[in-house]
Write an enzyme that holds these catalytic residues in place. Structure first.
Site, PDB file in Angstrom:
ATOM      1  N   SER A  64      -6.216   6.427  -2.302  1.00 27.96           N
ATOM      2  CA  SER A  64      -7.650   6.678  -2.469  1.00 27.96           C
ATOM      3  C   SER A  64      -7.916   7.419  -3.772  1.00 27.96           C
ATOM      4  O   SER A  64      -7.067   8.156  -4.281  1.00 27.96           O
ATOM      5  CB  SER A  64      -8.197   7.509  -1.304  1.00 27.96           C
TER       6      SER A  64
HETATM    7  N1  SAH Z   1      -4.724   8.087   2.594  1.00 28.99           N
HETATM    8  C1  SAH Z   1      -4.106   7.004   1.893  1.00 28.99           C
HETATM    9  C2  SAH Z   1      -5.047   5.834   1.840  1.00 28.99           C
HETATM   10  C3  SAH Z   1      -4.330   4.555   1.903  1.00 28.99           C
HETATM   11  S1  SAH Z   1      -5.340   3.137   2.017  1.00 28.99           S
HETATM   12  C4  SAH Z   1      -3.690   7.427   0.495  1.00 28.99           C
HETATM   13  O1  SAH Z   1      -4.325   8.323  -0.063  1.00 28.99           O
HETATM   14  O2  SAH Z   1      -2.758   6.843  -0.051  1.00 28.99           O
HETATM   15  C5  SAH Z   1      -5.546   2.942   3.749  1.00 28.99           C
HETATM   16  C6  SAH Z   1      -4.303   2.831   4.580  1.00 28.99           C
HETATM   17  O3  SAH Z   1      -4.716   2.587   5.929  1.00 28.99           O
HETATM   18  C7  SAH Z   1      -3.395   1.659   4.209  1.00 28.99           C
HETATM   19  O4  SAH Z   1      -2.095   2.137   3.997  1.00 28.99           O
HETATM   20  C8  SAH Z   1      -3.472   0.729   5.428  1.00 28.99           C
HETATM   21  O5  SAH Z   1      -2.269   0.032   5.684  1.00 28.99           O
HETATM   22  C9  SAH Z   1      -3.804   1.712   6.541  1.00 28.99           C
HETATM   23  N2  SAH Z   1      -4.439   1.125   7.723  1.00 28.99           N
HETATM   24  C10 SAH Z   1      -5.376   0.156   7.798  1.00 28.99           C
HETATM   25  N3  SAH Z   1      -5.718  -0.113   9.069  1.00 28.99           N
HETATM   26  C11 SAH Z   1      -4.976   0.739   9.843  1.00 28.99           C
HETATM   27  C12 SAH Z   1      -4.841   0.947  11.250  1.00 28.99           C
HETATM   28  N4  SAH Z   1      -5.540   0.235  12.147  1.00 28.99           N
HETATM   29  N5  SAH Z   1      -3.984   1.885  11.685  1.00 28.99           N
HETATM   30  C13 SAH Z   1      -3.236   2.616  10.805  1.00 28.99           C
HETATM   31  N6  SAH Z   1      -3.306   2.459   9.465  1.00 28.99           N
HETATM   32  C14 SAH Z   1      -4.160   1.533   8.980  1.00 28.99           C
END
Ligand code: SAH
Length: 218
Positions: A64
């Site tokens: 993010s």
């Molecule tokens: N907080 C992270 C954001 C990553 S993007 C950072 O700063 O790097 C969002 C993440 O949510 C992705 O890795 C994706 O695989 C995960 N995601 C999407 N749907 C999800 C679900 N139902 N359960 C768990 N993780 C999920």
């Protein structure tokens, strides 16, 4: 990987930028100043790690934008010892910010590749959290209820399981919308049966998907 004075200088600039954008929480800014975000990115992004932008982290996902991380963390108002459920471990950067603020973090990731890599990466930096491979729509009731819940993927609706796992007096921050745009919601559980929802502006996340993803793909 090294954390140089140059990186530190870039982080200082980034926090000044975040302040101008309205991030006021000094503890959040201090955590961002301290955590080497470039460690969480592929070496190719080293020069850009402190641009206020989202970047790819593999498995089709993104880290993010720093502003978004700061914004969601500020909404949560983390106190030392808070039990926090995070949906979407991703690169682990948001996880690290929460840990730095003294939270006890339970984090769920649905992509196996990210779950495995990020768990060992954060442990190598001595960031302690509980990692789960699973579907965040279900939360993790065995360890709940939680003081705070943070969803870092765009959800089409607010999952009931997550509302159920929030303590009375607890706060959830979650972006809700379609794949184009989401509205950030702060949801405070005011009693066993009541919640207070506040809309906090529009954001853009990768989608929150149902179920688990076991295949490794780029
Ligand atoms: N907080 C992270 C954001 C990553 S993007 C950072 O700063 O790097 C969002 C993440 O949510 C992705 O890795 C994706 O695989 C995960 N995601 C999407 N749907 C999800 C679900 N139902 N359960 C768990 N993780 C999920």
């Amino acid at each position: 990987m090294q954390d140089t004075y140059k990186h530190k200088g870039q982080r200082k600039k980034l926090t000044q930028e975040l302040k101008k954008q309205g991030i006021e929480d000094k503890k959040v800014l201090a955590a961002i100043l301290e955590i080497p975000r470039h460690f969480f990115l592929d070496i190719g992004f080293d020069k850009m790690a402190y641009h206020n932008k989202a970047f790819p982290i593999g498995a089709g996902q993104t880290i993010s934008q720093p502003y978004t991380v700061a914004f969601q963390t500020q909404v949560l108002n983390i106190n030392k010892g808070d039990k926090v459920l995070e949906i979407g471990t991703g690169s682990g950067y948001q996880t690290a910010v929460l840990i730095k603020l003294g939270a006890r973090v339970y984090t769920i990731e649905r992509q196996k590749e990210l779950f495995i890599n990020t768990q060992s990466f954060l442990s190598s930096l001595n960031y302690e959290a509980k990692f789960f491979y699973g579907d965040g729509y279900k939360g993790k009731s065995t360890y709940g209820p939680y003081d705070k819940i943070i969803v870092t993927a765009g959800a089409p609706y607010i999952p009931q399981a997550l509302k159920d796992q929030l303590k009375v007096g607890g706060v959830m921050v979650i972006p809700v919308g379609d794949s184009e745009e989401q509205i950030m919601y702060s949801i405070i559980r005011t009693s066993k049966t009541e919640y207070k929802e506040t809309k906090l502006g529009s954001f853009m996340f990768v989608p929150m998907l149902e179920g688990k993803q076991n295949t490794f793909k780029q």
